[in-house]
Scaffold this active site. Structure first.
Site, PDB file in Angstrom:
ATOM      1  N   GLU A 263     -12.771 -22.553  11.989  1.00 21.23           N
ATOM      2  CA  GLU A 263     -12.680 -23.003  10.589  1.00 21.23           C
ATOM      3  C   GLU A 263     -12.808 -21.829   9.615  1.00 21.23           C
ATOM      4  OE1 GLU A 263     -14.170 -27.599  11.068  1.00 21.23           O
ATOM      5  OE2 GLU A 263     -15.640 -26.197  10.293  1.00 21.23           O
TER       6      GLU A 263
ATOM      7  N   GLU B  80     -10.574 -30.445  16.954  1.00 25.14           N
ATOM      8  CA  GLU B  80     -11.791 -31.204  16.608  1.00 25.14           C
ATOM      9  C   GLU B  80     -11.373 -32.463  15.878  1.00 25.14           C
ATOM     10  OE1 GLU B  80     -15.102 -29.453  14.529  1.00 25.14           O
ATOM     11  OE2 GLU B  80     -14.773 -27.511  15.484  1.00 25.14           O
TER      12      GLU B  80
HETATM   13  C1  BG6 Z   1     -16.928 -28.680  12.288  1.00 17.76           C
HETATM   14  C2  BG6 Z   1     -17.550 -27.589  13.112  1.00 17.76           C
HETATM   15  O1  BG6 Z   1     -17.094 -28.318  10.966  1.00 17.76           O
HETATM   16  O2  BG6 Z   1     -17.438 -29.966  12.352  1.00 17.76           O
HETATM   17  C3  BG6 Z   1     -18.478 -28.061  14.203  1.00 17.76           C
HETATM   18  O3  BG6 Z   1     -16.580 -26.741  13.638  1.00 17.76           O
HETATM   19  C4  BG6 Z   1     -19.253 -29.255  13.718  1.00 17.76           C
HETATM   20  O4  BG6 Z   1     -19.286 -26.990  14.588  1.00 17.76           O
HETATM   21  C5  BG6 Z   1     -18.264 -30.368  13.418  1.00 17.76           C
HETATM   22  O5  BG6 Z   1     -20.254 -29.683  14.579  1.00 17.76           O
HETATM   23  C6  BG6 Z   1     -18.899 -31.680  13.030  1.00 17.76           C
HETATM   24  O6  BG6 Z   1     -19.801 -31.477  12.009  1.00 17.76           O
HETATM   25  P1  BG6 Z   1     -21.298 -31.966  12.087  1.00 17.76           P
HETATM   26  O7  BG6 Z   1     -21.893 -31.442  10.858  1.00 17.76           O
HETATM   27  O8  BG6 Z   1     -21.229 -33.460  12.126  1.00 17.76           O
HETATM   28  O9  BG6 Z   1     -21.880 -31.391  13.315  1.00 17.76           O
END
Ligand code: BG6
Length: 473
Positions: free
Chosen positions: A176, A368
């Site tokens: 990101e 993701e």
């Molecule tokens: C993304 C990141 O921003 O979102 C991850 O790359 C992160 O590291 C994921 O865990 C989900 O976000 P969160 O805050 O729910 O863990």
């Protein structure tokens, strides 16, 4: 779409899950590892850092993947994964970040992880830097504000490319990368508090990361014939809050701030709108002739996280900040939200896939996507499990939209859902914000046995993978 109909997902589509070292490994001081910024960020990205690791930091033990990786990879294989996204903790390989020699114990750990993947035919997808800059680089150099980090990162990248030749084909340079504008410590290892950081320093740090990323791409292509290197960005479609052209223009500008990073990665140079922004906002950048040559090393594919969309408006009275993945935005009055306030918008994934494909014509990889939710462990037929239909509904609806985008002609390499096994949240540092198909017995107060349990979604995802998406409805 039922199992009897054909699937839009192409043969060889990569299915799996995504993690980051600092959120799963634990073993923060084992195997010669140095400290990373995450070891002093116990309460999530918006809270101040501590001076030293404190016992309330759940990331110090993570979910104990450092010791349980074989068990976890076996569970992923049981679901049929063909890809597993991990990050290498830079501070396991170069404990201080600027060391002359790598740490053999750290290198050997990832050998074991990748060999375990190979046993099951699982392709590793490896992020070089996932929000875990070695702490020493933050404290001594102010992270990516310093040009010296480019050289340290190049040494690290070359070391792991050479070490894992033949084991890893797919690489991501920075997780990101566009988040550095919003979370300078998390994303850029920058010690100066955000409110005190000048725009010039912030964009200079971003520039150094962009050069380092392009340089790593060049090194990978030299060292690893057949390597596929991608950039990785937060994808968050931005809709105008109203039909007014002013709101549409506000969207254009907000989009530019996000897209600049992938524009540079795919086109090899800064776009005109970025140069205009720098001129008009007093951003003075040191961009050398050598930097420009390095930036010409463009990526093979574009990868991204997708959790949500937001709105934008030019009207200051309506510009309220909603919850969201690092950057957030103006809430959309038409959409529901998760328990953490992240708005749920499956169609946004199809939109962003089309936009990115139309803009760059590069293969795309969704690395993701998922729903962070509170889970309840229950006993069914003598087994502990979680009845997480809310999670499968979220994932199903998003994957259906991926199928739609593929039918639109978008080239998609694969899909790794975020946190296939419960892990420590990045934004809140909680365990209770769970994404997994596998439940981990670990609680926010640090209690728990680390035992793993298959949730209902475990079987659901196995079906999706086995049918190559034909079981989606
Ligand atoms: C993304 C990141 O921003 O979102 C991850 O790359 C992160 O590291 C994921 O865990 C989900 O976000 P969160 O805050 O729910 O863990």
């Amino acid at each position: 779409m039922s199992e009897t109909t054909t699937t839009p997902f192409p043969q060889g589509f990569l299915w799996g899950g995504a993690t980051a070292a600092n959120q799963i490994e634990g073993g923060y001081a084992e195997g010669g590892k140095g400290l990373s910024i995450q070891d002093v960020m116990p309460h999530g990205i918006m809270s101040p850092r501590t001076d030293v690791p404190t016992p309330d930091n759940l990331k110090l033990e993570g979910i104990d993947f450092f010791h349980r990786y074989a068990e976890d990879i076996a569970l992923f294989a049981e679901m049929g994964f063909s890809v597993f996204r991990v990050s290498i903790a830079w501070s396991r390989i170069f404990p201080n970040g600027d060391d002359a020699e790598p740490n053999e114990e750290g290198l050997a750990f990832y050998d074991r992880v990748f060999d375990e993947c190979a046993k099951y035919g699982i392709e590793p997808l490896v992020t070089l830097s996932h929000y875990e800059t070695p702490l020493h680089l933050t404290e001594k150099y102010n992270g990516w504000v310093s040009r010296e980090l480019i050289g340290f990162y190049e040494r690290y990248a070359r070391t792991v490319f050479e070490r894992y030749r033949g084991k890893v084909t797919y690489w991501l340079t920075f997780n990101e990368i566009n988040s550095v504008l919003h979370a300078p410590l998390l994303s850029g290892g920058i010690n100066t508090p955000k409110e005190q950081l000048s725009k010039s320093d912030l964009f200079q740090a971003a520039h150094h990361e962009l050069v380092a990323s392009a340089s790593a791409t060049r090194i990978a292509h030299e060292v690893l014939p057949g390597a596929q290197v991608g950039c990785m960005v937060i994808a968050m479609p931005i809709y105008p809050l109203t039909p007014s052209p002013d709101d549409a223009l506000a969207v254009l500008e907000a989009d530019h701030a996000n897209l600049m990073f992938s524009d540079v990665h795919t086109r090899g140079a800064y776009p005109g709108y970025a140069l205009r922004y720098f001129r008009e906002h007093g951003v003075e950048l040191n961009i050398t002739e050598e930097d420009r040559e390095i930036l010409a090393n463009t990526v093979d594919f574009v990868s991204f996280s997708y959790y949500m969309s937001v709105c934008e408006t030019a009207d200051p009275a309506r510009k309220v900040a909603g919850e969201g993945n690092i950057m957030g935005g103006v809430p959309n009055p038409t959409l529901p939200a998760s328990e953490w306030g992240w708005q749920i918008d499956p169609a946004g994934l199809r939109i962003v896939l089309n936009q990115f494909w139309d803009r760059w014509q590069k293969p795309l990889f969704i690395v993701e996507n998922g729903l962070g939710a509170k889970d309840q462990l229950v006993e069914v037929d003598g087994e502990l499990t979680v009845l997480d239909d809310y999670r499968t509904a979220y994932l199903n609806d998003h994957l259906v939209q991926v199928g739609e985008a593929i039918q639109d002609g978008v080239q998609v390499l694969g899909y790794t859902s975020w946190g296939p096994i419960d892990l420590v949240s990045a934004s809140t540092a909680q365990m209770s914000k769970r994404y997994g198909f596998i439940y981990v017995d670990r609680n926010d107060d640090g209690t728990g046995t680390f035992a793993r349990y298959r949730k209902k979604s475990f079987g659901w995802y196995a079906d999706v993978i086995r049918s190559n998406g034909a079981s989606l409805s």
